[in-house]
Design a protein around this motif. Structure first.
Motif, short mmCIF file in Angstrom:
data_model
loop_
_atom_site.label_atom_id
_atom_site.label_comp_id
_atom_site.label_asym_id
_atom_site.label_seq_id
_atom_site.Cartn_x
_atom_site.Cartn_y
_atom_site.Cartn_z
N ALA A 1 -5.62 4.40 -6.64
CA ALA A 1 -6.67 3.37 -6.56
C ALA A 1 -6.07 2.02 -6.17
CB ALA A 1 -7.40 3.27 -7.90
N ILE A 2 -4.91 1.69 -6.73
CA ILE A 2 -4.25 0.43 -6.38
C ILE A 2 -3.86 0.44 -4.90
CG2 ILE A 2 -2.18 -0.97 -6.77
CD1 ILE A 2 -2.26 0.03 -9.70
N SER A 3 -3.27 1.54 -4.45
CA SER A 3 -2.86 1.66 -3.05
C SER A 3 -4.07 1.60 -2.11
CB SER A 3 -2.12 2.98 -2.85
OG SER A 3 -1.75 3.16 -1.50
N THR A 4 -5.13 2.30 -2.48
CA THR A 4 -6.34 2.30 -1.65
C THR A 4 -6.98 0.92 -1.63
OG1 THR A 4 -6.73 4.63 -2.19
CG2 THR A 4 -8.59 3.39 -1.31
N GLY A 5 -6.94 0.21 -2.75
CA GLY A 5 -7.47 -1.15 -2.79
C GLY A 5 -6.72 -2.06 -1.83
N ALA A 6 -5.40 -1.91 -1.79
CA ALA A 6 -4.59 -2.71 -0.85
C ALA A 6 -4.95 -2.36 0.59
CB ALA A 6 -3.11 -2.45 -1.11
N ILE B 1 -7.87 -1.29 1.69
CA ILE B 1 -9.19 -1.85 1.99
C ILE B 1 -9.07 -3.34 2.32
CG2 ILE B 1 -11.43 -2.44 0.98
CD1 ILE B 1 -11.23 0.21 -0.59
N VAL B 2 -8.26 -4.06 1.54
CA VAL B 2 -8.06 -5.49 1.81
C VAL B 2 -7.39 -5.67 3.17
CG1 VAL B 2 -6.85 -7.58 1.07
CG2 VAL B 2 -7.93 -6.10 -0.64
N THR C 1 3.05 1.59 -3.41
CA THR C 1 2.25 2.01 -4.57
C THR C 1 1.75 3.44 -4.41
OG1 THR C 1 0.32 0.91 -3.55
CG2 THR C 1 1.51 -0.31 -5.26
N MET D 1 0.82 -1.21 0.00
CA MET D 1 0.00 0.00 0.00
C MET D 1 0.86 1.26 0.00
SD MET D 1 -2.58 1.26 3.05
CE MET D 1 -1.21 1.45 4.21
N TYR E 1 -9.85 -4.94 5.94
CA TYR E 1 -10.81 -6.05 6.00
C TYR E 1 -10.19 -7.24 6.72
CZ TYR E 1 -14.01 -9.72 4.50
OH TYR E 1 -14.90 -10.78 4.47
N SER F 1 -8.52 5.39 7.39
CA SER F 1 -9.47 5.59 6.29
C SER F 1 -9.44 7.01 5.75
CB SER F 1 -10.89 5.24 6.76
OG SER F 1 -10.98 3.87 7.10
#
Length: 245
Positions: A141-146, A148-149, A122, A119, A152, A185
């Motif tokens: 978006a890639i960093s934020t996706g990581a 979020i995972v 990227t 995260m 989670y 967040s």
């Protein structure tokens, strides 16, 4: 080496430097007489978090941690690369504190830290990208996706492992986990609204101040909540938290 703009931006960086330094000294003072090996482990990890951040903020305050990046279609953007260097070291340490508190296994710890490093790296690539706004946002978006995972996973797997611990220890984990979930967040939100995305809805001085507030809360605030309840994670297995003061 660039020079930070005087005013709110510079003030925020110096407040960050002083705040992280005071946090480091406070944690050192509180842990100086600690002899329990498990408690010492938490103190060592938690002391390094604001200590690294203090060095990062000092470098930004004097202009060393700031570079100018020419971006196609956006002109030249000022990027605080030292902020990412800070996060690359301190966020894994924060997650390690949480993982140890939850009694996590090595696979869980490796997964969390791996996602976290991915995260941050990227995010740094996005901040340094010169190809234009679209490419920068794609990396965001890639960093934020990581992220979020990772969050989670923190909310699911790590929380499940923490639920097997004593009541007070599980409750402390939940407080710290929620603090991380809420504060972390906000980071991608500030980034996308700020100057690094190219939108500049939030000007650089306000963006810098917002990151400073988040960093102080996520590092010093996190440490205070954790270490003031040190008997919860002591080797004695005590279930009643006591003040470190």
């Amino acid at each position: 080496m660039a020079t930070p703009t005087p005013g709110l931006e510079s003030l925020s960086l110096w407040i960050g430097t002083i705040g992280m330094t005071l946090g480091t000294l406070y944690f050192i003072a509180q842990g100086w007489s600690v002899r329990d090996p498990e408690q010492q482990e938490y103190y060592i990890i938690t002391i390094f978090i604001p200590a690294i951040a203090a060095a990062s903020y000092f470098s930004m305050a004097i202009g060393f941690g700031l570079i100018e990046v020419p971006v196609q279609g956006l002109g030249t953007l000022e990027i605080y690369w030292a902020r990412y260097a800070d996060w690359l070291f301190t966020t894994p340490l924060l997650l390690l504190d949480l993982a140890l508190l939850a009694g996590a296994d090595r696979n869980t710890i490796a997964t969390l830290i791996g996602l976290d490093v991915f995260m941050i790296v990227t995010g740094l690539v996005g901040a340094l990208a010169r190809e234009g706004q679209t490419v920068r946002i794609a990396w965001w978006a890639i960093s934020t996706g990581a992220m979020i995972v990772m969050l989670y996973y923190l909310l699911g797997t790590l929380s499940e492992q923490a639920s097997k611990m004593s009541g007070d220890r599980a409750a402390l984990f939940s407080r710290l986990r929620n603090l991380v979930l809420v504060l972390w967040s906000f980071y991608p939100i500030v980034w996308i609204l700020g100057t690094e995305s190219g939108f500049a809805i939030i000007p650089l001085p306000v963006e810098t101040a917002a990151f400073a507030v988040l960093d102080l809360a996520a590092k010093v605030g996190f440490g205070i909540v954790l270490l003031r309840s040190r008997s919860v994670f002591s080797g004695t297995g005590a279930s009643t938290a006591q003040s470190a003061d």
